[in-house]
Scaffold this active site. Sequence first.
Site, PDB file in Angstrom:
ATOM      1  N   ASP A   9     -36.443  21.279  69.124  1.00 54.89           N
ATOM      2  CA  ASP A   9     -37.703  21.550  68.637  1.00 54.89           C
ATOM      3  C   ASP A   9     -37.653  22.089  67.258  1.00 54.89           C
ATOM      4  OD1 ASP A   9     -40.274  21.903  69.045  1.00 54.89           O
ATOM      5  OD2 ASP A   9     -40.025  23.870  70.140  1.00 54.89           O
ATOM      6  N   ASP A  50     -38.807  19.685  60.979  1.00 54.91           N
ATOM      7  CA  ASP A  50     -39.821  20.380  60.398  1.00 54.91           C
ATOM      8  C   ASP A  50     -39.879  20.910  59.257  1.00 54.91           C
ATOM      9  OD1 ASP A  50     -42.289  21.804  60.398  1.00 54.91           O
ATOM     10  OD2 ASP A  50     -41.833  23.140  61.804  1.00 54.91           O
ATOM     11  N   GLU A  69     -43.383  16.519  61.305  1.00 57.09           N
ATOM     12  CA  GLU A  69     -44.799  17.267  61.354  1.00 57.09           C
ATOM     13  C   GLU A  69     -45.548  17.179  59.827  1.00 57.09           C
ATOM     14  OE1 GLU A  69     -44.823  20.954  63.369  1.00 57.09           O
ATOM     15  OE2 GLU A  69     -46.186  21.810  62.097  1.00 57.09           O
ATOM     16  N   HIS A 119     -48.820  28.449  67.311  1.00 56.94           N
ATOM     17  CA  HIS A 119     -47.987  28.924  68.393  1.00 56.94           C
ATOM     18  C   HIS A 119     -48.325  30.188  68.912  1.00 56.94           C
ATOM     19  CE1 HIS A 119     -45.682  25.530  66.151  1.00 56.94           C
ATOM     20  NE2 HIS A 119     -45.124  25.312  67.265  1.00 56.94           N
TER      21      HIS A 119
HETATM   22  P1  13P Z   1     -47.038  27.436  72.538  1.00 51.37           P
HETATM   23  O1  13P Z   1     -46.514  28.703  71.722  1.00 51.37           O
HETATM   24  O2  13P Z   1     -48.351  27.092  72.543  1.00 51.37           O
HETATM   25  O3  13P Z   1     -46.391  27.461  73.781  1.00 51.37           O
HETATM   26  O4  13P Z   1     -46.406  26.171  71.827  1.00 51.37           O
HETATM   27  C1  13P Z   1     -44.948  25.739  71.996  1.00 51.37           C
HETATM   28  C2  13P Z   1     -44.494  24.873  70.764  1.00 51.37           C
HETATM   29  O5  13P Z   1     -45.260  24.128  70.076  1.00 51.37           O
HETATM   30  C3  13P Z   1     -43.096  24.482  70.875  1.00 51.37           C
HETATM   31  O6  13P Z   1     -42.704  23.760  69.811  1.00 51.37           O
HETATM   32  O1  G3H Z   2     -42.656  26.670  68.563  1.00 48.54           O
HETATM   33  C1  G3H Z   2     -41.705  27.268  68.455  1.00 48.54           C
HETATM   34  C2  G3H Z   2     -41.336  27.373  70.260  1.00 48.54           C
HETATM   35  O2  G3H Z   2     -42.092  28.224  70.890  1.00 48.54           O
HETATM   36  C3  G3H Z   2     -39.845  27.929  70.288  1.00 48.54           C
HETATM   37  O3  G3H Z   2     -39.790  29.171  69.941  1.00 48.54           O
HETATM   38  O4  G3H Z   2     -38.210  29.312  67.998  1.00 48.54           O
HETATM   39  O5  G3H Z   2     -38.732  31.358  69.448  1.00 48.54           O
HETATM   40  O6  G3H Z   2     -37.209  29.470  70.344  1.00 48.54           O
HETATM   41  P1  G3H Z   2     -38.574  29.861  69.428  1.00 48.54           P
HETATM   42 ZN    ZN Z   3     -43.875  23.999  68.125  1.00 55.90          ZN
END
Ligand code: 13P
Ligand code: G3H
Ligand code: ZN
Length: 320
Positions: free
Chosen positions: A81, A103, A133, A179
């Site tokens: 992610d 990203d 993205e 987020h």
């Molecule tokens: P949330 O902060 O809404 O849970 O989004 C998570 C997200 O987009 C992880 O990539």
């Molecule tokens: O979009 C981000 C996700 O919520 C992951 O969060 O980078 O703090 O692990 P993090």
């Molecule tokens: Zn995200």
Amino acid sequence: MIVPTAVLSRLAYSQYAIGGYNINNLEQILGLFKGCIDSQAPFILQISKGARSYADKRMLEAIIRTATEIYPEAVFAVHLDHGDEKTCYDCIESGFYSSVMIDDSHEPFAQNVATTRRVVDKAHPKGISVEAELGRLGGVEEHVSVDEGSAFLTNPDEAVQFVKETGCDSLACAIGTSHGAYKFTGRQSLHFEILEAIKKRIPGTPIVMHGSSSVPEEEVKRINAAGGKLDPSARGVNENDYLPAAKLGVTKINVDTDGRLVWTRVHREYFRDHPQEFDLRPPGKIFVEQYAKFIAHKNEKLGSAGKLPEVRQAVEKAKA
Ligand code: 13P
Ligand code: G3H
Ligand code: ZN
């Protein structure tokens, strides 16, 4: 069974969405697998750069592999992610990931295209798909902070050009979410017209919705009643918008914050009610149960609940 993300997206396209759930530790992984088996749903297990350094990428990999032995029925993809280029290459090389997200959305269009293209060129020969993205979400991402004012939505015409020039497999679009726990001031406003326009112009390209936690009011209240100090105006995405978004081509809906709220509520309430306690396992056990329940509920809302048998069948048929 770990499967290609593209297979899950293809089966879901225009019908339901698959939960993209961020995990960081043992308890989340146990709860995630349990919740998805209880609700008979395929899922996408997401690992961020932060998670890879928090728990050590090797530790997470080992726990996930073991979870597949504990829950042999599970069908899921493993996804990086919000990756930067270097982390994408590390995941591609590891052979463990089904897909990566590059990203570079905070960079100008041409640079976003160039970086994404390089990652696609490294990922595709290994059968790994790439999420990119376009547009900018509000809120805070791992390596970039975007205040609400400068957040901008995805331009559908640019989306066509971006997918064509990069060869990316799925596109994370900015349609008004952000987020974290504070997504909307006042009424929520998701821009479904953008999804509609993108689906029309590039039919078949899976769309990803980030920042999709619903931030339940009740959860925020319980956390605050147990000593938390969250802003009670915290608002998220209406869960009843997940399925309409799925019908418009969204195949992956990312949820992280809501899971963090479950963790915070369980632990705050537990230690409030058991101030003499210092064993970490009793609240850990409650968290696994509660997290599994939360995941099963989300899968119902996403429409992925109950799809596991047909997904498994399709995956096994493709292998044969
Ligand atoms: P949330 O902060 O809404 O849970 O989004 C998570 C997200 O987009 C992880 O990539
Ligand atoms: O979009 C981000 C996700 O919520 C992951 O969060 O980078 O703090 O692990 P993090
Ligand atoms: Zn995200």
